[in-house]
Design a protein around this motif. Structure first.
Motif, mmCIF file in Angstrom:
data_model
loop_
_atom_site.group_PDB
_atom_site.id
_atom_site.type_symbol
_atom_site.label_atom_id
_atom_site.label_comp_id
_atom_site.label_asym_id
_atom_site.label_seq_id
_atom_site.Cartn_x
_atom_site.Cartn_y
_atom_site.Cartn_z
ATOM 1 N N UNK A 34 4.543 15.611 9.320
ATOM 2 C CA UNK A 34 4.780 15.607 7.869
ATOM 3 C C UNK A 34 4.100 16.831 7.254
ATOM 4 N N UNK A 35 4.510 18.048 7.653
ATOM 5 C CA UNK A 35 3.807 19.251 7.198
ATOM 6 C C UNK A 35 4.227 19.730 5.815
ATOM 7 N N UNK A 36 5.264 19.131 5.223
ATOM 8 C CA UNK A 36 5.733 19.579 3.914
ATOM 9 C C UNK A 36 5.910 18.379 2.985
ATOM 10 N N UNK A 37 6.201 18.669 1.724
ATOM 11 C CA UNK A 37 6.301 17.613 0.716
ATOM 12 C C UNK A 37 7.440 16.650 1.011
ATOM 13 N N UNK A 38 8.568 17.192 1.479
ATOM 14 C CA UNK A 38 9.720 16.330 1.721
ATOM 15 C C UNK A 38 9.405 15.261 2.760
ATOM 16 N N UNK A 39 8.842 15.695 3.900
ATOM 17 C CA UNK A 39 8.566 14.734 4.960
ATOM 18 C C UNK A 39 7.385 13.824 4.617
ATOM 19 N N UNK A 40 6.423 14.329 3.861
ATOM 20 C CA UNK A 40 5.337 13.461 3.408
ATOM 21 C C UNK A 40 5.890 12.357 2.493
ATOM 22 N N UNK A 41 6.850 12.725 1.633
ATOM 23 C CA UNK A 41 7.457 11.718 0.750
ATOM 24 C C UNK A 41 8.239 10.684 1.559
ATOM 25 N N UNK A 42 8.971 11.136 2.594
ATOM 26 C CA UNK A 42 9.711 10.200 3.452
ATOM 27 C C UNK A 42 8.737 9.221 4.108
ATOM 28 N N UNK A 43 7.605 9.731 4.600
ATOM 29 C CA UNK A 43 6.611 8.863 5.241
ATOM 30 C C UNK A 43 6.072 7.829 4.262
ATOM 31 N N UNK A 44 5.790 8.236 3.030
ATOM 32 C CA UNK A 44 5.246 7.304 2.035
ATOM 33 C C UNK A 44 6.257 6.217 1.695
ATOM 34 N N UNK A 45 7.527 6.607 1.536
ATOM 35 C CA UNK A 45 8.550 5.594 1.227
ATOM 36 C C UNK A 45 8.754 4.664 2.420
ATOM 37 N N UNK A 46 8.664 5.213 3.637
ATOM 38 C CA UNK A 46 8.774 4.367 4.832
ATOM 39 C C UNK A 46 7.642 3.346 4.889
ATOM 40 N N UNK A 47 6.447 3.754 4.471
ATOM 41 C CA UNK A 47 5.330 2.803 4.404
ATOM 42 C C UNK A 47 5.678 1.648 3.464
ATOM 43 N N UNK A 48 6.220 1.976 2.305
ATOM 44 C CA UNK A 48 6.579 0.935 1.332
ATOM 45 C C UNK A 48 7.637 -0.006 1.895
ATOM 46 N N UNK A 49 8.642 0.558 2.536
ATOM 47 C CA UNK A 49 9.698 -0.284 3.116
ATOM 48 C C UNK A 49 9.117 -1.221 4.160
ATOM 49 N N UNK A 50 8.289 -0.674 5.063
ATOM 50 C CA UNK A 50 7.739 -1.486 6.149
ATOM 51 C C UNK A 50 6.772 -2.547 5.637
ATOM 52 N N UNK A 51 6.048 -2.258 4.552
ATOM 53 C CA UNK A 51 5.116 -3.243 4.013
ATOM 54 C C UNK A 51 5.845 -4.315 3.227
ATOM 55 N N UNK A 52 6.853 -3.912 2.463
ATOM 56 C CA UNK A 52 7.607 -4.888 1.665
ATOM 57 C C UNK A 52 8.508 -5.758 2.538
ATOM 58 N N UNK A 53 8.922 -5.249 3.686
ATOM 59 C CA UNK A 53 9.731 -6.033 4.633
ATOM 60 C C UNK A 53 9.023 -6.030 5.981
ATOM 61 N N UNK A 54 7.957 -6.842 6.126
ATOM 62 C CA UNK A 54 7.116 -6.775 7.332
ATOM 63 C C UNK A 54 7.728 -7.470 8.540
ATOM 64 N N UNK A 55 8.922 -7.040 8.901
ATOM 65 C CA UNK A 55 9.622 -7.596 10.057
ATOM 66 C C UNK A 55 10.212 -6.449 10.866
ATOM 67 N N UNK A 56 10.817 -6.802 11.988
ATOM 68 C CA UNK A 56 11.503 -5.775 12.771
ATOM 69 C C UNK A 56 12.625 -5.134 11.954
ATOM 70 N N UNK A 57 13.287 -5.911 11.093
ATOM 71 C CA UNK A 57 14.341 -5.362 10.240
ATOM 72 C C UNK A 57 13.780 -4.302 9.306
ATOM 73 N N UNK A 58 12.567 -4.526 8.796
ATOM 74 C CA UNK A 58 11.947 -3.534 7.928
ATOM 75 C C UNK A 58 11.716 -2.218 8.654
ATOM 76 N N UNK A 59 11.287 -2.288 9.918
ATOM 77 C CA UNK A 59 11.093 -1.059 10.693
ATOM 78 C C UNK A 59 12.411 -0.315 10.886
ATOM 79 N N UNK A 60 13.468 -1.066 11.181
ATOM 80 C CA UNK A 60 14.771 -0.431 11.372
ATOM 81 C C UNK A 60 15.249 0.211 10.073
ATOM 82 N N UNK A 61 15.077 -0.488 8.952
ATOM 83 C CA UNK A 61 15.466 0.064 7.658
ATOM 84 C C UNK A 61 14.696 1.343 7.355
#
Length: 413
Positions: free
Chosen positions: A151-178
């Protein structure tokens, strides 16, 4: 024949550097003896030992493998280990990696099968909690290192942060896939470059026809085994069917497989609920993949085959579907990742993997381990020792566990 290449440094240069099955076996035996903390922590151990220390492949290749295995059903960390063994020393290397990484915990869990209540006392609970604190330090180190590279740039850092939110809000295997799907789509839009980069060749050596056969075998066994088991009424076949389906229908592995196993062995009366929970407790205290819990269940179940034969049947059956899927996917994935759009999607996917690791770091790693200020202090010291002092992970396992045991006896009520 095309010369096989693997990355041998962090910049992605390639060389004809290959290993032997014996080398792979002993490297993964060390990992199998020291990799505590579940699948996310295992990835941290793999990265430290094979990317940072031994340079079997670079950060990008490792992240690509993690993304692929997170997306496929099966035991993710074991699939990554299998792929790394395959990359290093071919099919025998893959078998060596699986055997060495799996064997220690399988043997320990079989030994525990007749020792109910082993970890119910204060010393046992302190040991388990100490291993959880080790996982905090290991996973934090893995996230720290991967984030700097992926995540060396803003775009990929933002993707990582949104992925954290998705995985935390949907704490299942489906959340990881999403989260992974989101990362791929976002990468297509925000991670493009003007020129395509030639990815480091990961020479698995698997022809596409072998991949197609593996996928056909996976699907055939998934649908045929239940029919054969129902018609034959033969207990060994019932075991193979139950554990194959459990391994085939779970994403991410680890704790996610437990409800499936409970349905297959407790509700059928093969294993009592109390023995199931006792084995689960023992599984928390051993290194290696949690899928080796299948060996405990095969050994402890009432109907024959049980004992060593039952343990071997269940252990092999639960791992086979994940490996068939991986072998089936690798030839096509290795081709796909050369295309510019696929590379953009992989950049986003790899950033999402960092986010998934971040979410897993919070829950269950952090929430199950950091229960007091003393826990926090011990975990931070372990993290600093790994990152700043370059201490080997096995030393952190010993030191953190002993420190936790000492704090249990001296500082806690």
């Amino acid at each position: 024949m095309k010369t096989p290449y693997v990355a041998d440094n962090a910049t992605g240069d390639a060389t004809t550097n290959r290993g032997t099955p014996a080398e792979v076996f002993f490297v993964f035996l060390k990992l199998g003896l020291t990799s505590f903390g579940g699948p996310i922590a295992h990835l941290g151990y793999f990265r430290d030992e094979l990317v940072v220390r031994r340079k079997w492949l670079n950060e990008q290749g490792f992240a690509d493998l993690v993304a692929l295995c997170q997306f496929l059903p099966g035991p993710a960390s074991s699939q990554v280990g299998f792929a790394l063994g395959l990359l290093r020393a071919g099919p025998l290397g893959a078998a060596s990696a699986w055997l060495a990484f799996t064997m220690p915990s399988a043997i320990l869990l079989v030994a525990f099968a007749s020792l109910a209540g082993l970890f119910n006392g204060p010393v046992g609970q302190g040991l388990i909690h100490g291993l959880k604190l080790v996982a905090v330090a290991i996973v934090a180190q893995a996230i720290w290192g991967m984030a700097k590279n992926l995540t060396p740039d803003r775009q990929r850092a933002a993707i990582a942060l949104i992925a954290i939110l998705i995985a935390i809000l949907a704490p299942t295997a489906l959340g990881q896939i999403l989260a992974i799907v989101f990362g791929a789509i976002a990468g297509l839009w925000f991670c493009r470059t003007d020129t395509a980069q030639e990815p480091v060749e990961l020479a698995f050596g698997i022809p596409k026809i072998v991949g197609l056969v593996s996928l056909a075998l996976f699907l055939g066994l998934l649908f045929v085994l239940p029919l054969l088991a129902a018609l034959a009424g033969w207990q060994p076949l019932n075991l193979i069917d139950a554990f194959y389906r459990s391994g085939a229908l779970v994403f991410g592995g680890g704790h996610v497989v437990l409800p499936l196993l409970e349905t297959e062995v407790v509700r059928t009366g093969w294993v009592s609920a109390s023995n199931f929970l006792a084995g689960y407790g023992a599984a928390q205290a051993v290194p290696g993949p949690l899928f080796t819990f299948a060996a405990y269940l095969g050994f402890a179940m009432t109907p024959e085959p049980n004992g060593p034969v039952g343990a071997m049947i269940c252990l092999v059956a639960i791992f086979v579907p994940g490996f068939l899927l991986l072998v089936g996917a690798i030839p096509f994935w290795n081709t796909l990742r050369r295309h510019p759009r696929a590379q953009a999607g992989l950049r986003g996917t790899n950033a999402a993997v960092v986010g998934i690791l971040g979410a897993a770091f919070y829950r269950p790693v952090w929430t199950s381990a950091i229960l007091s200020p003393i826990d926090f202090a011990i975990a931070v010291i372990g993290f600093v020792a790994l990152v700043m002092w370059k201490a080997p992970p096995w030393l952190i396992v010993v030191a953190v566990t002993l420190t936790e045991l000492a704090s249990q006896m001296l500082l806690r009520p």
